[in-house]
Design a protein around this motif. Structure first.
Motif, PDB file in Angstrom:
ATOM      1  N   LYS A 239     -10.164  -3.096  -6.443  1.00 23.31           N
ATOM      2  CA  LYS A 239      -9.890  -1.660  -6.331  1.00 23.31           C
ATOM      3  C   LYS A 239      -8.390  -1.412  -6.252  1.00 23.31           C
ATOM      4  CE  LYS A 239     -10.647   2.343  -3.356  1.00 23.31           C
ATOM      5  NZ  LYS A 239     -11.282   2.863  -2.131  1.00 23.31           N
ATOM      6  N   GLN A 240      -7.709  -2.234  -5.440  1.00 27.92           N
ATOM      7  CA  GLN A 240      -6.278  -2.066  -5.267  1.00 27.92           C
ATOM      8  C   GLN A 240      -5.534  -2.253  -6.581  1.00 27.92           C
ATOM      9  OE1 GLN A 240      -4.561  -1.204  -2.623  1.00 27.92           O
ATOM     10  NE2 GLN A 240      -2.458  -1.797  -3.066  1.00 27.92           N
ATOM     11  N   LEU A 241      -5.910  -3.294  -7.324  1.00 22.88           N
ATOM     12  CA  LEU A 241      -5.197  -3.616  -8.556  1.00 22.88           C
ATOM     13  C   LEU A 241      -5.489  -2.621  -9.666  1.00 22.88           C
ATOM     14  CD1 LEU A 241      -5.640  -7.498  -8.641  1.00 22.88           C
ATOM     15  CD2 LEU A 241      -3.534  -6.242  -8.184  1.00 22.88           C
ATOM     16  N   ILE A 242      -6.736  -2.190  -9.758  1.00 24.68           N
ATOM     17  CA  ILE A 242      -7.121  -1.381 -10.919  1.00 24.68           C
ATOM     18  C   ILE A 242      -6.779   0.097 -10.724  1.00 24.68           C
ATOM     19  CG2 ILE A 242      -9.490  -0.665 -10.361  1.00 24.68           C
ATOM     20  CD1 ILE A 242     -10.195  -1.736 -13.221  1.00 24.68           C
TER      21      ILE A 242
ATOM     22  N   ARG B 189      -4.432   3.453  -5.334  1.00 27.81           N
ATOM     23  CA  ARG B 189      -4.944   4.777  -4.984  1.00 27.81           C
ATOM     24  C   ARG B 189      -6.425   4.699  -4.637  1.00 27.81           C
ATOM     25  NH1 ARG B 189      -1.350   9.454  -7.543  1.00 27.81           N
ATOM     26  NH2 ARG B 189       0.610   8.335  -7.496  1.00 27.81           N
ATOM     27  N   ASP B 190      -6.956   5.843  -4.202  1.00 34.03           N
ATOM     28  CA  ASP B 190      -8.358   5.855  -3.767  1.00 34.03           C
ATOM     29  C   ASP B 190      -9.317   5.793  -4.943  1.00 34.03           C
ATOM     30  OD1 ASP B 190      -7.617   6.006  -1.111  1.00 34.03           O
ATOM     31  OD2 ASP B 190      -7.588   8.202  -1.101  1.00 34.03           O
TER      32      ASP B 190
ATOM     33  N   ILE C  74     -15.485   3.591  -8.181  1.00 32.67           N
ATOM     34  CA  ILE C  74     -14.164   4.064  -7.762  1.00 32.67           C
ATOM     35  C   ILE C  74     -13.509   4.974  -8.793  1.00 32.67           C
ATOM     36  CG2 ILE C  74     -13.735   2.033  -6.344  1.00 32.67           C
ATOM     37  CD1 ILE C  74     -11.975   0.925  -8.547  1.00 32.67           C
ATOM     38  N   LYS C  75     -14.158   5.186  -9.941  1.00 31.08           N
ATOM     39  CA  LYS C  75     -13.523   6.040 -10.947  1.00 31.08           C
ATOM     40  C   LYS C  75     -13.470   7.474 -10.442  1.00 31.08           C
ATOM     41  CE  LYS C  75     -17.606   7.149 -13.735  1.00 31.08           C
ATOM     42  NZ  LYS C  75     -17.564   8.599 -13.524  1.00 31.08           N
ATOM     43  N   GLU C  76     -12.496   8.199 -10.968  1.00 35.91           N
ATOM     44  CA  GLU C  76     -12.281   9.582 -10.557  1.00 35.91           C
ATOM     45  C   GLU C  76     -13.523  10.414 -10.874  1.00 35.91           C
ATOM     46  OE1 GLU C  76      -8.277  12.193 -10.692  1.00 35.91           O
ATOM     47  OE2 GLU C  76      -9.062  11.622 -12.635  1.00 35.91           O
ATOM     48  N   PRO C  77     -13.973  11.245  -9.928  1.00 30.66           N
ATOM     49  CA  PRO C  77     -15.181  12.054 -10.199  1.00 30.66           C
ATOM     50  C   PRO C  77     -15.004  12.921 -11.434  1.00 30.66           C
ATOM     51  CG  PRO C  77     -14.538  12.201  -7.884  1.00 30.66           C
ATOM     52  CD  PRO C  77     -13.423  11.481  -8.588  1.00 30.66           C
TER      53      PRO C  77
ATOM     54  N   ILE D  29      13.929   9.235  -7.278  1.00 35.50           N
ATOM     55  CA  ILE D  29      12.637   8.759  -6.769  1.00 35.50           C
ATOM     56  C   ILE D  29      12.234   7.537  -7.561  1.00 35.50           C
ATOM     57  CG2 ILE D  29      10.202   9.322  -6.438  1.00 35.50           C
ATOM     58  CD1 ILE D  29      10.988  12.248  -6.204  1.00 35.50           C
ATOM     59  N   ARG D  30      11.989   6.417  -6.888  1.00 35.73           N
ATOM     60  CA  ARG D  30      11.604   5.176  -7.548  1.00 35.73           C
ATOM     61  C   ARG D  30      10.155   4.854  -7.223  1.00 35.73           C
ATOM     62  NH1 ARG D  30      15.606   4.495 -11.246  1.00 35.73           N
ATOM     63  NH2 ARG D  30      17.605   4.901 -10.262  1.00 35.73           N
ATOM     64  N   ASN D  31       9.473   4.265  -8.198  1.00 37.16           N
ATOM     65  CA  ASN D  31       8.075   3.847  -8.004  1.00 37.16           C
ATOM     66  C   ASN D  31       7.249   4.969  -7.385  1.00 37.16           C
ATOM     67  OD1 ASN D  31       8.531   1.210  -9.004  1.00 37.16           O
ATOM     68  ND2 ASN D  31       9.322   0.584  -7.015  1.00 37.16           N
ATOM     69  N   ALA D  32       7.325   6.113  -8.007  1.00 34.15           N
ATOM     70  CA  ALA D  32       6.622   7.279  -7.469  1.00 34.15           C
ATOM     71  C   ALA D  32       5.117   7.059  -7.391  1.00 34.15           C
ATOM     72  CB  ALA D  32       6.913   8.507  -8.341  1.00 34.15           C
ATOM     73  N   LEU D  33       4.596   6.216  -8.264  1.00 33.99           N
ATOM     74  CA  LEU D  33       3.149   5.992  -8.289  1.00 33.99           C
ATOM     75  C   LEU D  33       2.684   5.327  -7.006  1.00 33.99           C
ATOM     76  CD1 LEU D  33       0.608   6.228 -10.016  1.00 33.99           C
ATOM     77  CD2 LEU D  33       1.038   3.924 -10.816  1.00 33.99           C
ATOM     78  N   TRP D  34       3.459   4.345  -6.511  1.00 29.78           N
ATOM     79  CA  TRP D  34       3.056   3.599  -5.328  1.00 29.78           C
ATOM     80  C   TRP D  34       3.581   4.242  -4.038  1.00 29.78           C
ATOM     81  CZ3 TRP D  34      -0.196  -0.533  -5.755  1.00 29.78           C
ATOM     82  CH2 TRP D  34      -0.367  -1.061  -7.049  1.00 29.78           C
ATOM     83  N   GLY D  35       4.708   4.975  -4.170  1.00 30.28           N
ATOM     84  CA  GLY D  35       5.329   5.508  -2.965  1.00 30.28           C
ATOM     85  C   GLY D  35       4.729   6.819  -2.520  1.00 30.28           C
ATOM     86  N   LYS D  36       5.264   7.320  -1.424  1.00 27.13           N
ATOM     87  CA  LYS D  36       4.757   8.550  -0.833  1.00 27.13           C
ATOM     88  C   LYS D  36       5.575   9.774  -1.232  1.00 27.13           C
ATOM     89  CE  LYS D  36       1.563   6.406   1.522  1.00 27.13           C
ATOM     90  NZ  LYS D  36       0.132   6.582   1.177  1.00 27.13           N
ATOM     91  N   GLU D  37       6.848   9.592  -1.586  1.00 27.13           N
ATOM     92  CA  GLU D  37       7.712  10.714  -1.885  1.00 27.13           C
ATOM     93  C   GLU D  37       7.364  11.322  -3.241  1.00 27.13           C
ATOM     94  OE1 GLU D  37      12.395  11.779  -1.336  1.00 27.13           O
ATOM     95  OE2 GLU D  37      11.897   9.856  -2.260  1.00 27.13           O
TER      96      GLU D  37
END
Length: 1502
Positions: A326-329, A333-334, A546-549, A866-874
């Motif tokens: 789940k984490q890798l794919i 994200r959730d 885990i796919k998006e609804p 902003i760096r790595n916006a996908l993984w980060g919180k900002e």
């Protein structure tokens, strides 16, 4: 087979083959067949399954033979055996091969072992997940009783199982594999098993006895016995089996417990139980309780307790691998978001596993790199394409010199999955596309793969933070040069690491091989990126979970005939890549509504729209839920609804309705609201790709029209919404062409609803000839009350509805005061020196001057740090707060799919720019310079192409009123505003910087040249930049700009000269010569202009035009020169003799050498200058005449393809008309002058008389064929009679019988017949035909005289009774029709993209000249264009009585009319698709029109 038989199958004789098939495979019949076909060993190894079936061998034996040949061949090649005997079952002296064990905890019924193969050595615990192995060989029934054998089996199983459970390691115990005397350790021997049930029953019976109270845990951890066949060396099936028991001590079951067991033994007929505590120690299971020393035992137990805690913890972390998946794919994200771009890299999947690949169909796959050459027939590709669209590609298709945007469009990337066969396809005919061996692949394909990977991982194509590459390994990779491994290395290099990768391995063996190979090649441990403990079924279920609804209904329906519905399949929808289709049940029964997150989704959807986002179907759906206020119905709703659903029916199979609206006033929302409420009446769709070609849109609209049922009596019409489409009438033509085969007479097929942005919507509405509605940025009183009520509702459901600024702008009735206060308050603390403030200013500039512009979200994030916006919180919103309240992010699908950022409303953007330039003291030029200076904006990245085009559009694109702007401008609005606020020097600085930034762009130096000659009068710089533009792109537009520089310089010199001097005249003539040369170049280049490079396009979708500016420019120069020449002193205006001398000189009747001025030296100097330029000057009049003739033909024979182009063309018509009046004033005598001349010279010579007649005709613009056609609309009967008299005099009295004179005389009579049929001057029909036939015989059939062949169609077309009037005179009419088409194409084909042919005449019901019906007679007020456009003209009874309906046939897609004497004439349909496809031979009838290109058919009945 004897012992001296050679080792290799290739060396077998046909006798050896027969013996092997008979003895080993028990296939005597097949053996006989192959023996009769002389199949030796060398032939046998070449035989494939298809070869055997062709010989009549059944499928089963064929598979058995090919598989066993392969197995035996591989085995023999890997051993050092010199001979063999098939009767020996064991061979202790053989050097056996190492084989992997069965995949752990997998019940693969097809799995088999090969006798004497060797399994890996027994092992101890490693990572707790990789199974330990233990090998046992049970005694045979000759060595022990069945009871003893079963007892040994159960004791060994549970001893081993308990040891694995206590050590928390996976493990497998194998029976039938041993290492005793005469055997290698781990050698596969096999067991004779009388019954499987005996072993499973014993297993079940003893389980509880061994584990007691922990039985339920043991049963969950210990798998029941599995049995696997052992094949003999020669491929034959033996009677031996291997028994295996897997142990899986999951943490959820074992926790931190210790598992004691009881070993049962029998002595003297009694059973004894011995308590044991087994653990794995190295490759063995040891009993801790066997230590008889209490102290030692106590220490061991204490240590074991701690070890078990450690092992349990380690086991727990390992089991979290599903969480790892789940984490890798999901990139942490959730859910697996749809915005993630997934590339799958896969090898061959076993058919039995395909059913577990359903998750691939659920994911949004960008591309699949396939290494199974048979995948499209029976593999993953075939499985995927049963329900989804995938385009089959090869790596080389990505490796072109085209831009990334071009490749994306060409391969339909982002819209349909690209399935790339990286090692060819097995069913390809071409050798170049068939599978290669590894060595051949490395030589011929590895480079292509590397180039393709570079393209796919290019930031212009896929953003790295949204990319996931998944390697799916269904089988092991053991070759260090394996193509799939090479692809991994290429991706690893390009992405600079494995961060974006996930490897799904079939099992631990495949994983270990893969890991080791990658470690060898890349020196990296890939373990953390690998999933290998989960079955495909588990992976399938996990990913689906885990796919998006889904926010769309799983089954979507379209309306069909009779209030029925048809299913819109996902596959059908994916074929329509440019359409966003609105289903009948849109938003109903979706996954998202069943989730806890639905309320959050609902809130976000409403907030996004009311803040300023694009309306979605969900907004309409949510407004219809119980307790919600309905969606606001705008005042224009009913008007638009009624136009789409008129009570009187439709006038055409495809109609256009325009909705003109101010930007940001809700026009598109209104249109979508109407679509929403009509979704059960029409098949509704929104055009979502603004880059699509009209032909492609037409095909997809036709597919939507017919979707679900190909053959039916009627079709549910399509309602297509297009936004600001630039050539909507061409789209209409393309739809009619593509859909015509489905058409039934008078049946509506498609309604095109075009939302057209306009700064002057009311005026645009008045000027439009199409049905339309307009909206302005002002609410009615009723609308204001609706918005106020809606605001109250929003306050009850949302925290801060007052921040929904787009909605609040409308609620405040587009109040400038409200917007100004909002912007001023928000920006009061903005620091424009910080990156956030700079980004804000850049967006404000873009959104103000380019409608619909935006910047990619990833680019904005990088700009502000902003760096790595996908993984980060900002987020960008956090970073830009509070200014981000004026911005919105949204998804875009142009040049790929990604998120972008823009202002909520264009009015907010423009007011922000005013605040920035006012309160914050920024200048437009400064912001623009910053935009051009920042390298980051132009580096590779998603959305770069569209950003570059928007920036160039902002700098270049001028406004035109006919395109909906409020004024015409010389430069782009930005450039004009910079000039107004900051002066012309700032413009120069901005444009010069732009040419450096876009150094390959030709339009910017062209704009700079225009600036210099129009604004600064710096002609040296203008010339330099015009030549720079021409060097970058040699086309008609840049040649025209060069001519304009010279022309402007010429006008400047004239205006600033106090008096004309010889030197001044010389300079002017030199400038005029250069200007004329450039304009003539422009004329020639216009004939072969190609569409400009996409980066040069101010508008992304280029309209098809023909550039006539070179002709206009040359005319301007000629008229200017005539005015100069009139001012030469010795051409005295008041002296008629001198004026006549000037005219004779310009007409090339009087050379300069005949000018004699002995008394005036200045005049001599003027004469010298004229002599130097004599050749150029005497060419002006005939060239001017040629250009008038060109425009007459251009305006008369052809018509623009759209209304907007007609408006633009009107300017040129007016200018040409003005120039013609000046030309006539100069070269033609006035009526008074002619009368005076006749009085002084009552007897003119015949030549002079003819010349006078020609001058009159020229003055009345009746001296050409096109001019005479214009007379149909511009002259009355008396004027036409006079014109006919003039032509008759010329034809009768000219000594040289010019072809053009005779042609014009014939046409003049036809025009007179149409205007005044009662005239006595009319020539008889027969006389005209005779004159025409005489001309045709002289000219032949290969002339460029299109007008001659056009007359033949008018006068010689066969009669109503289908008989030729005269076989001698009329026999060649078919040939003349062909000649007309060919000659017309030679002369005018370069204009076709912008123009279409006009039919000036139609075939009537009468005879002779009376059957030639002028188009003007068919036009009916008040809106004739609408009648022609819709086809309603043909249904008027008066028209039907007036015209002759002609019957014909369709053959191979063409229309032909047949007449007597085997005469067959080709006729073109008015619409390109007017003939039904399929090459069916059908009877058709139509009304016949005549264009210069040939006859055209307005088909009514098919």
């Amino acid at each position: 087979m004897t012992s001296d038989t050679t080792q290799l199958i290739e060396d077998w004789t046909k006798e050896h083959v027969k013996e092997w098939l008979t003895s080993s495979l028990k296939l005597p019949e097949v053996a006989t067949k192959l023996y009769e076909q002389d199949v030796s060993g060398a032939s046998l190894v070449c035989i494939e399954k298809q070869d055997l079936t062709d010989l009549g061998v059944k499928f089963g034996p064929a598979i058995q033979i090919t598989k066993n040949v392969e197995t035996l061949r591989n085995y023999l090649e890997s051993t050092s055996i010199l001979s063999f005997d098939h009767s020996r079952e064991t061979a202790p002296n053989l050097e056996n091969r190492i084989c992997p064990p069965r995949p752990f905890d997998k019940n693969d019924l097809s799995f088999t072992y090969i006798q004497n193969d060797t399994l890996p050595p027994e092992s101890g615990p490693s990572n707790l997940i990789d199974p330990v192995h233990e090998y046992k060989l049970l005694p045979s029934t000759e060595e022990a009783s069945e009871i003893d054998i079963l007892e040994k089996f159960s004791n060994e199983v549970f001893r081993f199982s308990a040891a694995c459970m206590n050590s928390r390691t996976n493990g497998t115990i194998h029976f039938g594999v041993t290492g005793g005397p005469g055997h290698m350790h781990g050698q596969v021997i096999g067991q004779n098993l009388p019954s499987f049930n005996m072993y499973t029953d014993k297993f079940d019976l003893r389980l509880k006895e061994h584990f007691g109270e922990e039985t339920y845990i043991a049963r969950a951890c210990i798998r029941p016995p599995k049995f696997f066949h052992v094949q003999r060396l020669d491929g034959a099936t033996s009677d031996k089996w291997v028994i295996e028991v897997d142990v899986v001590p999951s943490y959820s079951q074992t926790q931190e417990k210790l598992f004691f067991t009881s070993i049962i033994s029998e002595q003297n007929g009694e059973e004894y139980k011995t308590e044991c505590l087994f653990i794995r120690q190295g490759p063995k299971s040891i009993n801790i309780l066997a230590d008889n020393n209490p102290r030692s035992l106590q220490e061991k137990m204490r240590g074991l307790t701690e070890e078990v805690k450690y092992w349990s913890s380690a086991r727990k972390s390992k089991e979290e691998s599903k969480g790892q998946l789940k984490q890798l794919i999901t990139h942490g994200r959730d859910t697996l978001e749809n915005s993630l771009q997934v590339i799958i890299v896969t090898n061959k999947c076993h058919p039995s596993q395909l059913e577990h690949l359903g998750f691939l169909k659920e994911m949004k796959l960008f591309a699949v790199l396939e290494f199974d050459p048979e995948s499209d027939r029976n593999g993953t590709c075939s499985f995927y394409r049963t329900d989804r669209i995938a385009n089959l590609h090869y790596p080389r298709m990505y490796n072109t010199n085209d831009s990334a945007s071009t490749v994306i469009g060409k391969l339909n990337l982002f819209k349909q999955t690209s399935w790339v066969f990286c090692n060819g396809r097995a069913n390809e005919v071409s050798e170049a596309d068939r599978p290669f061996t590894t060595s051949e692949w490395l030589k011929k394909r590895a480079g292509e793969i590397s180039d393709m990977v570079s393209f796919l991982c290019n930031p212009d194509v896929l953003s790295k933070d949204r990319l996931l590459v998944v390697f799916m390994l269904h089988s092991g990779v053991t070759d260090i040069s394996s193509p799939i491994l090479e692809s991994f290395c290429a991706i690893y290099r390009t992405l600079e690491g494995e961060d974006n990768m996930l490897c799904i391995c079939k099992d631990s063996n495949v994983f270990s091989q893969w890991r080791d190979m990658i470690n060898t090649r890349c020196k990296v441990d890939i373990t953390s990126k690998c999933i290998y403990e989960l079955s495909l079924n588990e992976i399938d279920c996990t990913i689906r979970k885990i796919k998006e609804p889904q926010t769309r209904s799983s089954r979507r329906y379209l309306p069909s005939s009779g209030s029925s519905s048809v299913l819109l399949t996902q596959k059908d929808e994916e074929l329509m890549t440019v359409l966003d289709i609105l289903s009948e049940n849109e938003c109903e029964n979706t996954e998202i509504e069943t989730k806890d997150t639905f309320e959050e989704f609902k809130t976000n959807t409403e907030e996004d729209f009311y803040r300023g986002g694009q309306v979605t179907w969900w907004n309409f759906y949510l407004s219809e839920r119980p307790g919600c206020l309905p969606f606001i119905k705008r005042d224009k709703y009913e008007d638009l609804h009624n136009l789409i659903t008129p009570t009187e029916g439709y006038t055409s199979p495809c109609i256009i309705i325009n909705l003109f609206h101010h930007p940001g006033c809700g026009g598109t929302t209104l249109a979508m609201h109407v679509l929403w409420n009509l979704r059960c009446k029409f098949r509704c769709a929104v055009l979502k790709n603004t880059l699509a070609q009209n032909s492609e849109i037409a095909v997809q609209v036709t597919h939507l029209l017919t979707c679900g049922k190909e053959k039916q009596l009627s079709y549910t019409p399509v309602l297509l919404l297009v936004d600001n489409w630039e050539d909507v009438e061409d789209l209409q033509r393309c739809i009619l062409s593509a859909a015509n085969e489905k058409k039934k007479p008078e049946t509506l097929m498609v309604i095109i609803l075009n939302c057209e942005r306009s700064q002057i919507p009311a005026e645009s509405s008045r000027n439009s000839r199409l049905d339309n509605v307009f909206m302005i940025n002002k609410l009615s009183t009723k609308e204001q009350s609706f918005f106020e009520v809606k605001l109250k509702e929003l306050k009850g459901h949302h925290e801060k509805p007052e921040t929904f600024y787009a909605f609040m702008i409308m609620t405040n009735n587009f109040s400038e005061k409200y917007i100004k206060n909002l912007v001023s308050n928000t920006l009061k603390d903005l620091d424009t020196s910080r990156k956030e403030g700079q980004l804000f200013s850049l967006l404000a500039l873009l959104n103000t001057y380019v409608n619909g512009s935006y910047m990619a979200l990833s680019l904005c994030e990088e700009y502000v740090g902003i760096r790595n916006a996908l993984w980060g919180k900002e987020t960008l919103e956090d970073k830009m707060n509070p200014y981000s309240t004026l911005l919105i992010r949204f998804n875009t699908e142009e040049y790929g799919t990604y998120q972008a950022v823009r202002f909520l409303h264009q009015m907010i953007a423009s007011n922000c720019l005013k605040v920035l330039t006012g309160e914050h003291k920024l200048q437009l030029g400064e912001i623009t310079t910053n935009l051009l200076h920042c390298d980051l904006l132009y580096k590779s990245g998603m959305g770069k192409d569209i950003l570059v085009q928007n920036i160039q559009s902002m700098l270049i694109t001028r406004q035109r009123k006919e395109l909906g702007h409020d004024k015409d401008t010389l430069f782009s609005p930005l450039i004009e505003d910079i000039q107004t606020d900051e002066g012309i020097s700032q413009i120069k600085e901005v444009l010069v910087r732009a040419t450096k930034r876009f150094d390959k762009n030709a339009t910017l130096p062209q704009a700079l040249a225009r600036h210099f000659y129009l604004k600064e009068k710096d002609y040296i710089s203008a010339l330099q930049w015009a030549k720079d533009a021409q060097q970058k792109m040699y086309n008609s537009y840049n040649a025209d700009t060069l001519g304009q520089v010279y022309k402007s310089h010429l006008k400047y010199e004239i205006e600033h000269a106090e008096e004309l001097t010889p030197e001044g005249l010389d300079k002017c003539l030199k400038l005029a010569f250069q200007a004329t040369k450039a304009f003539r170049d422009s004329q020639e280049l216009a004939k072969k202009d190609e569409p400009m490079d996409s980066l040069d396009l101010p508008n992304r979708k280029r309209q098809r035009t023909y550039n006539t500016s070179g002709y206009v420019g040359e005319m301007d120069v000629s008229i200017i020169l005539f005015d100069i020449i009139k001012d030469i002193p010795f051409f005295n205006k008041s002296d008629a003799l001198q004026r006549d001398k000037m005219l004779q000189f310009l007409k090339n009747h009087l050379p300069v050498s005949d000018f004699h001025e002995t008394t005036n030296s200045t005049n001599d100097q003027f004469i010298a200058v004229l002599a130097d330029h004599e050749k150029f000057l005497v060419s002006l009049k005939p060239r001017l005449k040629e250009m008038f003739s060109f425009f007459e033909n251009y305006f008369t024979y052809l018509k623009p393809r759209s209304i907007e182009k007609e408006t633009a063309e009107d300017r040129n018509k007016r200018k040409v008309s003005e120039h013609f009046k000046k030309y006539i004033h100069i070269f033609c005598s006035s009526g008074e002058e002619r009368a005076s001349e006749r009085a002084s010279k009552p007897k003119l010579s015949l030549r002079q008389e003819i010349e006078e007649q020609r001058n009159y005709l020229e003055q009345k613009r009746a001296d050409s064929f096109a001019g005479l056609l214009q007379c149909l609309n511009e002259k009355n009967g008396f004027q036409i009679e006079l014109i006919v008299k003039k032509w008759q005099f010329i034809v009768q009295n000219s000594t040289r019988k010019l072809m053009a004179d005779r042609i014009n005389f014939i046409l003049a009579n036809i025009v007179l017949q149409c205007i005044k049929p009662s005239s006595t001057l009319l020539k008889r029909y027969e006389e005209l035909v005779s004159l025409l036939n005489e001309a045709l015989q002289e000219e032949g059939t290969h002339s460029n005289c299109t007008e001659l062949y056009y007359l033949s169609m008018l006068l010689m077309w066969p009669r109503k009774d289908n008989l030729l009037e005269s076989t001698t005179t009329f026999k060649n009419i078919g040939t003349y029709v062909t000649s007309s088409k060919k000659s017309f194409h030679r002369r005018f084909s370069h204009m076709f993209p912008a123009k279409s042919c006009i039919a000036h005449f139609y075939l009537g019901n009468s005879r002779g000249l009376r059957r030639i019906i002028h188009k003007g007679k068919l036009d009916q007020p008040p809106n004739p264009h609408q009648l022609w456009q819709s086809g309603a003209i043909w249904r008027d009874p008066e028209i039907q009585n007036l015209l002759l309906r002609v019957k014909g046939k369709t053959e191979n897609g063409d229309i032909y009319v047949y007449y007597g004497g085997n005469l067959k004439i080709s006729v073109r349909p008015v619409y390109l698709g007017g003939v039904r496809s399929g090459c069916s031979t059908e009877e058709v009838s139509f009304y016949l029109g005549f264009t210069m290109e040939g006859p055209v058919a307005s088909i009514e009945v098919i």
